[in-house]
Design a protein around this motif. Sequence first.
Motif, PDB file in Angstrom:
ATOM      1  N   MET A  20       2.798   0.376   9.776  1.00  0.00           N
ATOM      2  CA  MET A  20       1.787   1.606   9.172  1.00  0.00           C
ATOM      3  C   MET A  20       1.051   1.175   8.010  1.00  0.00           C
ATOM      4  O   MET A  20      -0.044   1.263   7.788  1.00  0.00           O
ATOM      5  CB  MET A  20       2.699   2.787   8.728  1.00  0.00           C
ATOM      6  N   SER A  21       1.871   0.369   7.210  1.00  0.00           N
ATOM      7  CA  SER A  21       1.051   0.104   5.925  1.00  0.00           C
ATOM      8  C   SER A  21      -0.053  -0.908   6.166  1.00  0.00           C
ATOM      9  O   SER A  21      -1.073  -0.959   5.587  1.00  0.00           O
ATOM     10  CB  SER A  21       2.011  -0.396   4.906  1.00  0.00           C
TER      11      SER A  21
ATOM     12  N   ASP B 292      -0.319   9.874   8.228  1.00  0.00           N
ATOM     13  CA  ASP B 292       0.949   8.866   8.714  1.00  0.00           C
ATOM     14  C   ASP B 292       1.389   8.102   7.559  1.00  0.00           C
ATOM     15  O   ASP B 292       2.510   7.986   7.284  1.00  0.00           O
ATOM     16  CB  ASP B 292       0.308   8.297   9.937  1.00  0.00           C
ATOM     17  N   HIS B 293       0.300   7.418   6.937  1.00  0.00           N
ATOM     18  CA  HIS B 293       0.876   6.480   5.853  1.00  0.00           C
ATOM     19  C   HIS B 293       1.415   7.270   4.616  1.00  0.00           C
ATOM     20  O   HIS B 293       2.344   6.652   4.159  1.00  0.00           O
ATOM     21  CB  HIS B 293      -0.494   5.778   5.240  1.00  0.00           C
ATOM     22  N   ASN B 294       0.871   8.310   4.274  1.00  0.00           N
ATOM     23  CA  ASN B 294       1.349   9.001   3.045  1.00  0.00           C
ATOM     24  C   ASN B 294       2.654   9.485   3.536  1.00  0.00           C
ATOM     25  O   ASN B 294       3.793   9.576   2.617  1.00  0.00           O
ATOM     26  CB  ASN B 294       0.310  10.228   2.943  1.00  0.00           C
TER      27      ASN B 294
ATOM     28  N   SER C 110       0.803  -1.230  -0.085  1.00  0.00           N
ATOM     29  CA  SER C 110      -0.012   0.019  -0.005  1.00  0.00           C
ATOM     30  C   SER C 110       0.798   1.221   0.089  1.00  0.00           C
ATOM     31  O   SER C 110       0.309   2.408  -0.406  1.00  0.00           O
ATOM     32  CB  SER C 110      -1.039   0.033   1.193  1.00  0.00           C
ATOM     33  N   LEU C 111       2.252   1.109   0.125  1.00  0.00           N
ATOM     34  CA  LEU C 111       2.935   2.268   0.342  1.00  0.00           C
ATOM     35  C   LEU C 111       3.296   2.696  -1.154  1.00  0.00           C
ATOM     36  O   LEU C 111       3.915   3.987  -1.187  1.00  0.00           O
ATOM     37  CB  LEU C 111       4.350   2.182   1.161  1.00  0.00           C
TER      38      LEU C 111
ATOM     39  N   SER D  56       4.970   6.752   2.958  1.00  0.00           N
ATOM     40  CA  SER D  56       5.128   6.506   1.965  1.00  0.00           C
ATOM     41  C   SER D  56       6.094   7.291   1.082  1.00  0.00           C
ATOM     42  O   SER D  56       7.240   7.177   0.256  1.00  0.00           O
ATOM     43  CB  SER D  56       3.790   6.509   0.896  1.00  0.00           C
TER      44      SER D  56
ATOM     45  N   LEU E  38      -3.264   0.754   7.311  1.00  0.00           N
ATOM     46  CA  LEU E  38      -4.053   1.290   6.554  1.00  0.00           C
ATOM     47  C   LEU E  38      -4.708   0.417   5.608  1.00  0.00           C
ATOM     48  O   LEU E  38      -5.773   0.338   5.217  1.00  0.00           O
ATOM     49  CB  LEU E  38      -3.160   2.454   5.800  1.00  0.00           C
TER      50      LEU E  38
END
Length: 450
Positions: free
Chosen positions: A105-106, A438-440, A71-72, A443, A109
Amino acid sequence: MSTTLIDPIDTLLTMDVAGRELRHAAVLVRDNQIVAIGPSGTLGRADVTIDASRRLVMPGLVNTHHHLFQSLTRATPGAQDAALFGWLTTHYAIWRHITPAMITMSARLALAELALSGATTVADHLYMYPNGARIDDEIQAARELGMRFHPTRGAMSVGTSQGGLPPDEVVEDESAILRDTQRAIEAFHDPTPHSMCQIAVAPCAPFNVSENLMRESATLARSYGVRLHTHVAETLAEEQYTLERVGIKPVAYMASLGWMGPDVWWAHAVQLDADEIALMAETQTGVSHCPSSNMRLGSGIAPVRAYLDAGVPVGLSVDGSASNDSGHMLAEARQAMLLQRVGHGPGALSAREALWLATVGGAQVLGRQDIGHLAPGMSADLIAFDLDRHELAGAQADPVAGLVFCAPIGVDWSMINGRFVVRDGALIGWDLAQLVADHNQASRTLLART
């Protein structure tokens, strides 16, 4: 003990052996199990009552194959129009910089995205462990969100210097792989009914692991009574690679290594002929069907209709978040139905068969007898869809089929193991906007390191 009564329910899709679809029904849950199903108003009282008078309630969806960490790297430039091998080599250079915190984290999400689409059970294939990452990092995320989780300890051991596809810096030593796989099984695998975490052993694919690792992994898995998972026959390029390397096609290669049987499931299985399908049925080797990923990478159309007719166990999955690039289980059921029709005509797969793949079929592939349909004694994994959504307007004559034929929607609520994870279309206890932010950031950090 706590009890929850869902009453009244407009439409209850049980997905049981009889295929019952009940109107004006009720479900009684005690702790983490379903204890009764019946007509509305007949199951007494409970500590909590949920009104589902304008809801379609059904079993939670089962995602049988994923790569949450991907997802990253969605819509990665340079890989958007590539076939599988080119897509992988582009991403290996990025994924080698992933950290343990990024794995967690990934997973948060991607699991949140799946939960909002109706998934209650998720199998993930984590096959890269750079910079100290461990399978523990994604198990942490699943526990935080309350997802029923089947993490598979993947691995790659054959790098480019040995004729494999991945660069040498992202593969692992085989003895270390086996030791850590054993550790993960002993630390996290729970084989009991209603288990929230079950480990599987999952060397990645024929083009990045050795024959020895495949055999040793199968021996290890069977010594612990856990399942085996890998990618097989996804593309014609993989078939050509296997023919050149070992002189036989992928299915025959898997059979020679002991990788067929009722405790094995393969991701994709796109490029199979009639004899190979018959062998799959005979051995009861399962398939995780990934329609969107197969279309996105131009891999082909998996013979799902032939699998079902032959009696091959088949479940549904969204596959990795960078080869789909989404994690919406209801959308995947729709894609499964439509893709079979592209290849084989409008009667190739019905809406209800697509939902069967996403529930009962998935449970069978994962070896679970406690999820996938609704009945007394089953795990309390239930999801509900709002029938008054604009996407379902005009589909009231058959809302079950409408879930698949109409635009995919998110769940109104989701209960996993007797606990609400989603209410009113929102994750309980999580700030989704902050999770996305946070995920973005993770990434962006990952891409900056490449």
